[in-house]
Write a protein that holds these residues in place. Structure first.
Motif, PDB file in Angstrom:
ATOM      1  N   GLU A   1       0.836  -1.200   0.000  1.00 51.99           N
ATOM      2  CA  GLU A   1       0.000   0.000   0.000  1.00 51.99           C
ATOM      3  C   GLU A   1       0.877   1.258   0.000  1.00 51.99           C
ATOM      4  OE1 GLU A   1      -3.025   0.144   3.144  1.00 51.99           O
ATOM      5  OE2 GLU A   1      -2.769   2.336   3.099  1.00 51.99           O
ATOM      6  N   TYR A   2       1.909   1.199   0.834  1.00 48.89           N
ATOM      7  CA  TYR A   2       2.807   2.338   0.916  1.00 48.89           C
ATOM      8  C   TYR A   2       3.522   2.549  -0.417  1.00 48.89           C
ATOM      9  CZ  TYR A   2       6.821   5.171   2.193  1.00 48.89           C
ATOM     10  OH  TYR A   2       7.774   6.154   2.234  1.00 48.89           O
ATOM     11  N   LEU A   3       3.945   1.430  -1.020  1.00 51.45           N
ATOM     12  CA  LEU A   3       4.642   1.527  -2.305  1.00 51.45           C
ATOM     13  C   LEU A   3       3.732   2.122  -3.371  1.00 51.45           C
ATOM     14  CD1 LEU A   3       6.738  -1.753  -2.600  1.00 51.45           C
ATOM     15  CD2 LEU A   3       7.579   0.607  -2.501  1.00 51.45           C
ATOM     16  N   SER A   4       2.462   1.739  -3.345  1.00 53.51           N
ATOM     17  CA  SER A   4       1.566   2.251  -4.394  1.00 53.51           C
ATOM     18  C   SER A   4       1.345   3.749  -4.210  1.00 53.51           C
ATOM     19  CB  SER A   4       0.268   1.430  -4.444  1.00 53.51           C
ATOM     20  OG  SER A   4      -0.759   2.100  -3.797  1.00 53.51           O
ATOM     21  N   GLN A   5       1.211   4.173  -2.951  1.00 53.87           N
ATOM     22  CA  GLN A   5       1.094   5.627  -2.708  1.00 53.87           C
ATOM     23  C   GLN A   5       2.346   6.346  -3.200  1.00 53.87           C
ATOM     24  OE1 GLN A   5       0.648   6.222   1.477  1.00 53.87           O
ATOM     25  NE2 GLN A   5      -1.396   5.284   1.546  1.00 53.87           N
ATOM     26  N   LEU A   6       3.466   5.759  -2.809  1.00 59.89           N
ATOM     27  CA  LEU A   6       4.738   6.400  -3.122  1.00 59.89           C
ATOM     28  C   LEU A   6       4.968   6.457  -4.630  1.00 59.89           C
ATOM     29  CD1 LEU A   6       7.224   7.634  -1.825  1.00 59.89           C
ATOM     30  CD2 LEU A   6       8.247   5.366  -1.715  1.00 59.89           C
ATOM     31  N   SER A   7       4.663   5.345  -5.322  1.00 62.42           N
ATOM     32  CA  SER A   7       4.953   5.319  -6.757  1.00 62.42           C
ATOM     33  C   SER A   7       4.028   6.275  -7.504  1.00 62.42           C
ATOM     34  CB  SER A   7       4.841   3.900  -7.309  1.00 62.42           C
ATOM     35  OG  SER A   7       3.558   3.391  -7.057  1.00 62.42           O
TER      36      SER A   7
ATOM     37  N   VAL B   1       9.220  17.340 -11.481  1.00 62.66           N
ATOM     38  CA  VAL B   1       9.887  17.345 -10.178  1.00 62.66           C
ATOM     39  C   VAL B   1      10.349  15.933  -9.892  1.00 62.66           C
ATOM     40  CG1 VAL B   1       9.603  17.781  -7.700  1.00 62.66           C
ATOM     41  CG2 VAL B   1       8.325  19.154  -9.386  1.00 62.66           C
ATOM     42  N   SER B   2      11.595  15.788  -9.446  1.00 65.10           N
ATOM     43  CA  SER B   2      12.037  14.422  -9.173  1.00 65.10           C
ATOM     44  C   SER B   2      12.127  14.191  -7.677  1.00 65.10           C
ATOM     45  CB  SER B   2      13.373  14.145  -9.853  1.00 65.10           C
ATOM     46  OG  SER B   2      14.357  14.875  -9.176  1.00 65.10           O
ATOM     47  N   LEU B   3      11.744  12.977  -7.234  1.00 61.27           N
ATOM     48  CA  LEU B   3      11.775  12.616  -5.818  1.00 61.27           C
ATOM     49  C   LEU B   3      12.725  11.442  -5.664  1.00 61.27           C
ATOM     50  CD1 LEU B   3      10.304  13.201  -3.052  1.00 61.27           C
ATOM     51  CD2 LEU B   3       8.795  11.312  -3.654  1.00 61.27           C
ATOM     52  N   GLU B   4      13.511  11.499  -4.638  1.00 54.83           N
ATOM     53  CA  GLU B   4      14.422  10.393  -4.300  1.00 54.83           C
ATOM     54  C   GLU B   4      13.634   9.088  -4.264  1.00 54.83           C
ATOM     55  OE1 GLU B   4      16.869   8.127  -3.593  1.00 54.83           O
ATOM     56  OE2 GLU B   4      17.997   9.788  -2.671  1.00 54.83           O
TER      57      GLU B   4
ATOM     58  N   GLN C   1      12.719   1.634  -3.368  1.00 51.39           N
ATOM     59  CA  GLN C   1      13.520   0.436  -3.633  1.00 51.39           C
ATOM     60  C   GLN C   1      13.756  -0.367  -2.357  1.00 51.39           C
ATOM     61  OE1 GLN C   1      14.447  -0.498  -6.870  1.00 51.39           O
ATOM     62  NE2 GLN C   1      14.664  -2.386  -5.651  1.00 51.39           N
ATOM     63  N   THR C   2      14.075   0.343  -1.258  1.00 52.11           N
ATOM     64  CA  THR C   2      14.317  -0.335   0.024  1.00 52.11           C
ATOM     65  C   THR C   2      13.090  -1.125   0.445  1.00 52.11           C
ATOM     66  OG1 THR C   2      15.700   1.531   0.629  1.00 52.11           O
ATOM     67  CG2 THR C   2      15.047   0.058   2.412  1.00 52.11           C
ATOM     68  N   VAL C   3      11.927  -0.471   0.400  1.00 53.50           N
ATOM     69  CA  VAL C   3      10.696  -1.147   0.841  1.00 53.50           C
ATOM     70  C   VAL C   3      10.396  -2.327  -0.078  1.00 53.50           C
ATOM     71  CG1 VAL C   3       8.218  -0.884   1.230  1.00 53.50           C
ATOM     72  CG2 VAL C   3       9.778   0.941   1.907  1.00 53.50           C
ATOM     73  N   ALA C   4      10.596  -2.122  -1.372  1.00 48.90           N
ATOM     74  CA  ALA C   4      10.334  -3.226  -2.311  1.00 48.90           C
ATOM     75  C   ALA C   4      11.256  -4.412  -2.028  1.00 48.90           C
ATOM     76  CB  ALA C   4      10.520  -2.743  -3.744  1.00 48.90           C
ATOM     77  N   ASP C   5      12.517  -4.119  -1.742  1.00 46.38           N
ATOM     78  CA  ASP C   5      13.462  -5.203  -1.426  1.00 46.38           C
ATOM     79  C   ASP C   5      13.048  -5.940  -0.161  1.00 46.38           C
ATOM     80  OD1 ASP C   5      14.894  -4.504  -3.620  1.00 46.38           O
ATOM     81  OD2 ASP C   5      16.499  -3.450  -2.534  1.00 46.38           O
TER      82      ASP C   5
ATOM     83  N   GLU D   1      12.521 -10.172  10.941  1.00 45.50           N
ATOM     84  CA  GLU D   1      13.533  -9.153  10.665  1.00 45.50           C
ATOM     85  C   GLU D   1      13.102  -8.256   9.505  1.00 45.50           C
ATOM     86  OE1 GLU D   1      18.050  -9.618   9.643  1.00 45.50           O
ATOM     87  OE2 GLU D   1      17.498 -10.992  11.267  1.00 45.50           O
ATOM     88  N   SER D   2      12.635  -8.867   8.420  1.00 48.60           N
ATOM     89  CA  SER D   2      12.158  -8.055   7.288  1.00 48.60           C
ATOM     90  C   SER D   2      10.939  -7.242   7.696  1.00 48.60           C
ATOM     91  CB  SER D   2      11.766  -8.936   6.097  1.00 48.60           C
ATOM     92  OG  SER D   2      12.778  -9.839   5.794  1.00 48.60           O
ATOM     93  N   GLY D   3      10.033  -7.890   8.435  1.00 46.30           N
ATOM     94  CA  GLY D   3       8.799  -7.200   8.851  1.00 46.30           C
ATOM     95  C   GLY D   3       9.103  -5.976   9.692  1.00 46.30           C
ATOM     96  N   ASP D   4      10.020  -6.130  10.659  1.00 47.20           N
ATOM     97  CA  ASP D   4      10.346  -5.002  11.538  1.00 47.20           C
ATOM     98  C   ASP D   4      11.047  -3.887  10.756  1.00 47.20           C
ATOM     99  OD1 ASP D   4       9.269  -6.583  13.451  1.00 47.20           O
ATOM    100  OD2 ASP D   4      11.108  -6.899  14.606  1.00 47.20           O
ATOM    101  N   ALA D   5      11.851  -4.286   9.765  1.00 49.30           N
ATOM    102  CA  ALA D   5      12.516  -3.273   8.937  1.00 49.30           C
ATOM    103  C   ALA D   5      11.476  -2.509   8.118  1.00 49.30           C
ATOM    104  CB  ALA D   5      13.545  -3.931   8.032  1.00 49.30           C
ATOM    105  N   ILE D   6      10.462  -3.214   7.629  1.00 51.54           N
ATOM    106  CA  ILE D   6       9.390  -2.542   6.872  1.00 51.54           C
ATOM    107  C   ILE D   6       8.684  -1.528   7.762  1.00 51.54           C
ATOM    108  CG2 ILE D   6       7.101  -2.909   5.822  1.00 51.54           C
ATOM    109  CD1 ILE D   6       8.236  -5.577   4.685  1.00 51.54           C
ATOM    110  N   GLU D   7       8.414  -1.933   9.003  1.00 51.16           N
ATOM    111  CA  GLU D   7       7.751  -1.006   9.930  1.00 51.16           C
ATOM    112  C   GLU D   7       8.552   0.280  10.078  1.00 51.16           C
ATOM    113  OE1 GLU D   7       6.859  -2.599  13.869  1.00 51.16           O
ATOM    114  OE2 GLU D   7       6.297  -0.598  14.595  1.00 51.16           O
TER     115      GLU D   7
END
Ligand code: ADP
Ligand code: MG
Length: 724
Positions: free
Chosen positions: A625-631, A642-645, A650-654, A698-704
């Motif tokens: 959901e976050y990725l779709s908002q962001l993209s 305008v360009s956004l970092e 990419q981090t969240v997708a990984d 570990e991945s879940g907590d990093a996503i949070e």
């Protein structure tokens, strides 16, 4: 306010919560044991002869006379019905750490359709619940599912009041129809009897003419967490597993030590008072309350009681803590490690042995005679821990306690004894035979020319030891907060029985040769130190050096997981111990291994399924959901030039990909069902499933930590631990 809608709403509701209005305090004397059918109430309601007979039974643990049972039952029923109870329950303690109860009405329908209330001595003394759904570790086939419950008269009947009514509860033992113990109470009672026999023999050898029944005592300090129920209900992991399976550590944890012994939050204090009042009415002597080290963590400790009663009361205390929490809008978590990275909860089991003629046998005492007696009992404990340390470890082995032991907040999984510098010095001197004057003042005279004087104050404390002497008792600190204390007490009493038997035999031999008592004591204690002194350790139990030294130099066993520890129950020397003391038959012991192992396996497999569920249905969708908002934001901005970092995307997708990859691996791992043995299955849980679960987390907590707070679906650590 940040957070997703459900969390925002929960926070708003909690912020507006008011503590429940505290009840007007009653006089302690009026509340005390109001709901217990104790000796005083029996004396008031029973004929003199009947009272005398039941009192004797209670004090000596003898079998209840059948002719007396009817009178007692009638008096008990009248008392219970006058307090509004229409049902009675035989309460028993299956091998699961839980409390079980079967309810029956006093109602009896007559031939003419009328009803009367009925409760005979036979029903009081024996019940027959269908035992088939309780774990029995293969003792019974289902066609022999009957189990019997029988009143343990040494533990009084009581009334449990809930909002839904009152029930007369009768503490019982639970045995199979062939007589095998299916519970934790039978072996506990047997372990006390075995210890009594061995202790009495030693006490007589030490020159005591009159020796009363020796009992074991227990005072258990209970740690627990409170989380607001509005948060807990949004966490499937807290509801089903009692601990969080995901959750990023908050920026602030317990590092400021600002919670420990701090002021108790108002809502919590009102809850505690309500709990204590209920406990007082049940005759449970709650004595100490305070905040614990972690935010949201608290402790309650009762005054110590006879081990058997303390064990029943401990079970009741856990029930009351949980039930009352609901009324106050909390969920009470008794899990050993509800929050990763935050201190977990234990249950310090304070334990001693004593009787009415010699008093507390682990109290150094004031006279030379008492000092010598103390050293003998203390020596017996040291021998016990050395010989049966791995069994002590097995007695506290559960899937949940594994998270805590050895995590540098709780004692290590290596069993050792802490004596304090003074006492350690005394035992060292006995061992070396080089007795010198103690440097310390305020010392006791042992009256034995060859024993150094002993300081009265044990003083110093060592929080890193799993088993510490604390002045007049030992404190078994590695016990889990969720556990029944019966298991640990069974092991402590039984190993002491075995050691005292050994000490008694050695003393007898020496005395038989004409050796003087004081010299005989020193000789036996010297031998204890030579054979078992290795188990004494006063240093830092958390340190790396100790872990290496304990195993390499001292030959002690390090059993980090339940999968390592439970097989100890199958060892020949453990089987011998329980058989010769009469505490558990080989069949009963084997069944305990099977039951505990099955529980370990089940709880890890259930958690693994839950991890998969939450990863797929909550964590991954949040990332997406976050990725779709962001993209779409990135796309919209780029159409404006305008360009956004895009690094964050990419981090969240990984992370989301890694999450789904390990979740898939965990699902596949759960498919394996063919195991050659229970041990192999346990090892698989410990060394394959658990590490995979950790990887998913570990991945879940990093996503949070990467996505917008408003997209995160679960109440956070920060919210659960700090908002009350
Ligand atoms: P601490 O936090 O310093 O360990 P607490 O006061 O919280 O101490 O708990 C100590 C526990 O030890 C209490 O339950 C107390 O009743 C119990 N205790 C004291 N003496 C004995 C004894 N002889 N046998 C068993 N338990 C004891
Ligand atoms: Mg304490």
């Amino acid at each position: 306010m940040s957070g997703n809608a459900a969390r925002v709403q929960a926070i708003a509701q909690i912020t507006n919560r008011k503590p429940m209005t505290p009840k007007a305090p009653e006089r302690l004397e009026d509340m005390w044991a109001e709901n217990v059918f104790n000796l005083q109430k029996m004396q008031a309601s029973l004929p003199k002869a009947v009272f005398k007979s039941i009192k004797k039974t209670i004090l000596t643990g003898e079998k209840l006379d059948a002719s007396v049972a009817d009178s007692v039952a009638m008096a008990m029923r009248d008392w219970a019905m006058a307090k509004g109870a229409l049902y009675y329950a035989h309460v028993f303690y299956p091998m699961t750490n839980l409390t079980a109860e079967k309810h029956d009405g006093f109602i009896s329908v007559q031939g003419d359709g009328s009803v009367i209330s009925e409760f005979s001595g036979k029903v009081l003394v024996q019940g027959e619940p269908d035992g088939s759904s309780f774990p029995n570790g293969g003792i019974r086939d289902t066609f022999e599912a009957r189990g019997y419950t029988a009143w343990d008269v040494t533990s009084p009947a009581y009334i449990m009041e809930t909002d839904n009514g009152s029930t007369l509860c009768i503490p019982t033992v639970f045995v199979s129809w062939t007589g095998e113990a299916l519970d934790k109470k039978v072996p506990l009672l047997r372990s006390i009897a075995a210890m009594d026999t061995a202790a009495s023999k030693v006490l007589k050898l030490l020159g005591n003419d009159e020796v009363a029944h020796v009992n074991s005592s227990c005072g258990a300090e209970q740690e627990y967490f409170l989380v607001d129920s509005n948060f807990a209900s949004q966490r499937p992991d807290l509801l089903l597993a009692g601990r969080t399976l995901f959750g990023k550590a908050p920026a602030k944890g317990q590092e400021f030590d600002d919670h420990y012994f701090g002021a108790i939050p108002e809502r919590v204090q009102v809850y505690m008072q309500d709990v204590e009042e209920t406990l007082y009415k049940l005759g449970i002597p709650a004595k100490t309350r305070h905040n614990e080290v972690a935010p949201g963590q608290f402790e309650i400790a009762p005054f110590f009681e006879a081990a058997n009663v303390a064990s029943d009361h401990q079970q009741m205390m856990m029930t009351v803590l949980k039930c009352k929490a609901k009324e106050h809008g909390f969920v009470c978590l008794l899990h050993e490690k509800p929050f990763a990275g935050i201190n977990g909860s234990g249950k310090h089991v304070n334990w001693s042995v004593g009787n009415s003629t010699q008093g507390n046998l682990l109290d150094p005492g004031d006279s030379p005679h008492e000092n010598a007696q103390f050293l003998v009992f203390c020596g017996a404990v040291i021998r016990g821990v050395h010989k049966y340390g791995p069994l002590m470890r097995a007695a506290i082995a559960t899937a949940s306690n594994d998270h805590r032991l050895g995590a540098n907040e709780a004692p290590p999984a290596i069993m050792s004894v802490y004596l304090g510098t003074q006492l350690e010095e005394v035992f060292d001197q006995i061992k070396n035979g080089s007795v010198s004057d103690s440097k310390h003042k305020d010392v006791m005279d042992l009256g034995l020319s060859s024993v150094p004087p002993l300081s009265k104050d044990a003083g110093d404390r060592n929080r890193t030891s799993p088993f510490a002497f604390t002045g007049n008792r030992f404190e078994f600190r590695a016990v889990g907060s969720n556990q029944s204390v019966a298991g640990p007490l069974i092991v402590l009493n039984t190993m002491l029985a075995d050691s005292l038997e050994w000490v008694g035999n050695r003393l007898e031999t020496e005395l038989g040769k004409g050796t003087e008592l004081s010299s005989a004591i020193i000789m036996v204690l010297k031998e204890v130190m030579e054979l078992h002194g290795n188990v004494i350790f006063g240093g830092n139990g958390y340190s790396e050096e100790w872990h290496t030294m304990a195993v390499k130099e001292r030959g002690l066993e390090n059993l980090p997981t339940t999968a390592d520890a439970l097989p100890v129950l199958k060892a020949e020397y453990v089987k011998d111990l329980f058989e010769k003391t009469g505490v558990l038959t080989p069949v009963e012991l084997e069944s305990r291994f099977e039951v505990y192992a099955e529980q370990y396996i089940l709880s890890i497999e259930v958690e693994a399924k839950l991890v998969i569920n939450m990863a797929k249905t909550m964590v991954y969708p949040a990332a997406v959901e976050y990725l779709s908002q962001l993209s779409s934001t990135i796309a919209n901005l780029s159409s404006l030039g305008v360009s956004l970092e895009t690094g964050s995307a990419q981090t969240v997708a990984d992370l989301a990909s890694a999450l789904m990859k390990t979740t898939g691996e965990l699902s596949a791992a759960l498919e394996k069902h063919d195991f050659a043995s229970t041990e192999e299955h346990m090892n698989y849980c410990a060394f394959t499933l658990r590490p995979l679960m950790d990887q998913v987390r570990e991945s879940g907590d990093a996503i949070e930590g990467e996505i917008a707070d408003s997209a995160w679906p679960l109440p956070t650590y920060q919210e659960m631990l700090f908002i009350k």
